[in-house]
Design an enzyme around this catalytic site. Structure first.
Site, PDB file in Angstrom:
ATOM      1  N   HIS A 123       0.739  -1.322   0.052  1.00 32.38           N
ATOM      2  CA  HIS A 123       0.177  -0.153   0.182  1.00 32.38           C
ATOM      3  C   HIS A 123       0.765   1.155   0.115  1.00 32.38           C
ATOM      4  O   HIS A 123       0.610   2.222  -0.100  1.00 32.38           O
ATOM      5  CB  HIS A 123      -0.835   0.061   1.193  1.00 32.38           C
ATOM      6  CG  HIS A 123      -2.221  -0.851   1.560  1.00 32.38           C
ATOM      7  ND1 HIS A 123      -2.969  -1.751   0.037  1.00 32.38           N
ATOM      8  CD2 HIS A 123      -2.145  -1.657   1.709  1.00 32.38           C
ATOM      9  CE1 HIS A 123      -3.660  -2.567   0.125  1.00 32.38           C
ATOM     10  NE2 HIS A 123      -3.475  -3.089   1.471  1.00 32.38           N
ATOM     11  N   ASP A 160      -2.726 -10.745  -2.235  1.00 29.58           N
ATOM     12  CA  ASP A 160      -2.667 -10.385  -1.142  1.00 29.58           C
ATOM     13  C   ASP A 160      -4.701 -10.110  -0.927  1.00 29.58           C
ATOM     14  O   ASP A 160      -5.420  -9.521  -1.936  1.00 29.58           O
ATOM     15  CB  ASP A 160      -2.216  -8.730  -0.712  1.00 29.58           C
ATOM     16  CG  ASP A 160      -3.037  -8.534   0.814  1.00 29.58           C
ATOM     17  OD1 ASP A 160      -1.958  -9.000   1.425  1.00 29.58           O
ATOM     18  OD2 ASP A 160      -3.580  -7.547   0.946  1.00 29.58           O
ATOM     19  N   HIS A 162      -6.422  -7.235  -0.234  1.00 26.43           N
ATOM     20  CA  HIS A 162      -6.513  -6.161  -0.385  1.00 26.43           C
ATOM     21  C   HIS A 162      -5.844  -5.422  -1.631  1.00 26.43           C
ATOM     22  O   HIS A 162      -4.579  -6.192  -2.078  1.00 26.43           O
ATOM     23  CB  HIS A 162      -6.247  -5.194   0.869  1.00 26.43           C
ATOM     24  CG  HIS A 162      -6.746  -5.286   2.192  1.00 26.43           C
ATOM     25  ND1 HIS A 162      -5.852  -6.311   2.831  1.00 26.43           N
ATOM     26  CD2 HIS A 162      -7.223  -5.008   2.789  1.00 26.43           C
ATOM     27  CE1 HIS A 162      -6.299  -6.734   4.047  1.00 26.43           C
ATOM     28  NE2 HIS A 162      -7.688  -5.601   3.388  1.00 26.43           N
ATOM     29  N   ASP A 247      -4.802 -12.918   3.475  1.00 26.97           N
ATOM     30  CA  ASP A 247      -5.746 -12.605   4.069  1.00 26.97           C
ATOM     31  C   ASP A 247      -6.708 -12.815   3.646  1.00 26.97           C
ATOM     32  O   ASP A 247      -8.001 -12.104   4.187  1.00 26.97           O
ATOM     33  CB  ASP A 247      -5.919 -11.219   4.593  1.00 26.97           C
ATOM     34  CG  ASP A 247      -4.724 -10.202   3.623  1.00 26.97           C
ATOM     35  OD1 ASP A 247      -4.685 -10.858   2.375  1.00 26.97           O
ATOM     36  OD2 ASP A 247      -4.441  -8.942   4.167  1.00 26.97           O
TER      37      ASP A 247
HETATM   38 ZN   LIG Z   1      -4.061  -7.527   2.557  1.00 28.45          ZN
END
Ligand SMILES: [Zn+2]
Length: 312
Positions: A123, A160, A162, A247
């Protein structure tokens, strides 16, 4: 041969009561020791990422800010991104691990690598930290492959849960680094729609697979395979990097896309097959998220087993 990067100093990035905490890596490493996998890997020593390497991705002001907050005893860079006194040095060590993996794999010593690092990176943006991430480990490593090894076809696969917004941003206009992300959507951080495909020289070199919560596991795996094979045929990568977050597992407290441990074995196999086809089997994997420590430990074990079997 598989390279395994881990250093107890990664535990010194002290986030307090936080899902991205040292206990994650503690349990992963203990599990890999107990199962004997750790001794099957080569354990290199390496240097923290240099200022020059970090600055290929990050603005000087961001690097200075992380350093300053650490020196002053720590603080928060955004609502959920913590810096402790050791964090600047630890984050440079994390990015350095990914860089060293790329250096060694491209030198021909090993085919596969796993970097068990924290803080995570995908990120982190050029100008700021975000979402538990200080420096974008995988983006810094991809720039080493691109600028120091003159590789013009690199593929980053991000599974991931996200979207890897920082990585996408870094290479959005760069046709030399392909970015492929499968992620829950709509979800944090809000980016990663299917129509985000790159601009300029990077047009077509970004591919996003947004997945709705409740999508069956089998559908997820089939989409991942079909789209990744199609995208890899376009990029024809000479090196594959994985933003390996776990995750999306069913029992993850902040992610979850309903996946099971065995699904990560399958994702690993699919990426390794792509790497075998185009990149002489060269894969460097870098840990991102995964916030249920015992589950994360099992997911990493199955992922590492796949890398070891392919890396012989
Ligand atoms: Zn994540």
């Amino acid at each position: 041969m598989t390279l395994l990067y881990y250093d107890p100093r990664f535990l010194e990035h002290d986030t307090g009561q936080h899902p991205e905490q040292a206990e994650r890596l503690r349990q992963v490493v203990r599990h890999l020791e107990n199962t004997g996998l750790l001794t099957e890997c080569e354990r290199p020593t390496w240097q923290p990422a240099s200022r020059e390497r970090l600055e290929r991705v990050h603005e000087a002001g961001h690097i200075d800010r992380v350093a300053a907050v650490a020196t002053q005893g720590g603080g928060r860079l955004d609502a959920d991104t913590v810096v402790s006194p050791a964090s600047f040095d630890v984050a440079r060590l994390a990015a350095g691990a990914a860089c060293d993996a790329v250096d060694r794999i491209l030198a021909g010593g090993a085919k596969t690598a796993l970097c068990l690092v924290r803080p995570p990176g995908h990120h982190a943006l050029a100008e700021r930290a975000m979402g538990f991430c200080l420096f974008n480990n995988i983006a810094v490593a991809a720039c080493v492959a691109r600028d120091e090894h003159q590789l013009d076809r690199i593929l980053i696969v991000d599974w991931d849960v996200h979207h890897g917004n920082g990585t996408q941003d870094t290479f959005y206009a760069d046709g030399r680094v392909g970015f492929f992300s499968i992620h829950r959507w709509p979800f944090y951080p809000g980016t990663g729609a299917a129509d985000e495909t790159g601009v300029g020289d990077g047009a077509g070199a970004t591919r996003n697979l947004p997945i709705a919560f409740g999508t069956p596991r089998q559908t997820y795996r089939e989409m991942f395979r079909r789209e990744l094979e199609d995208f890899a045929a376009r990029i024809r990568p000479r090196l594959v990097l994985i933003s390996a977050g776990f995750d999306a597992h069913r029992e993850d407290p902040i992610g979850s896309l309903g996946l099971e441990v065995e699904d990560f074995a399958e994702l690993t196999k699919i990426v390794l097959a792509v790497a075998a086809t185009y990149a002489d089997g060269r894969v460097a994997s870098v840990l991102e998220g995964g916030y249920n420590p015992p589950v994360l430990a099992e997911c990493v074990q199955t992922h590492l087993r796949g890398l070891l079997e392919a890396g012989v």
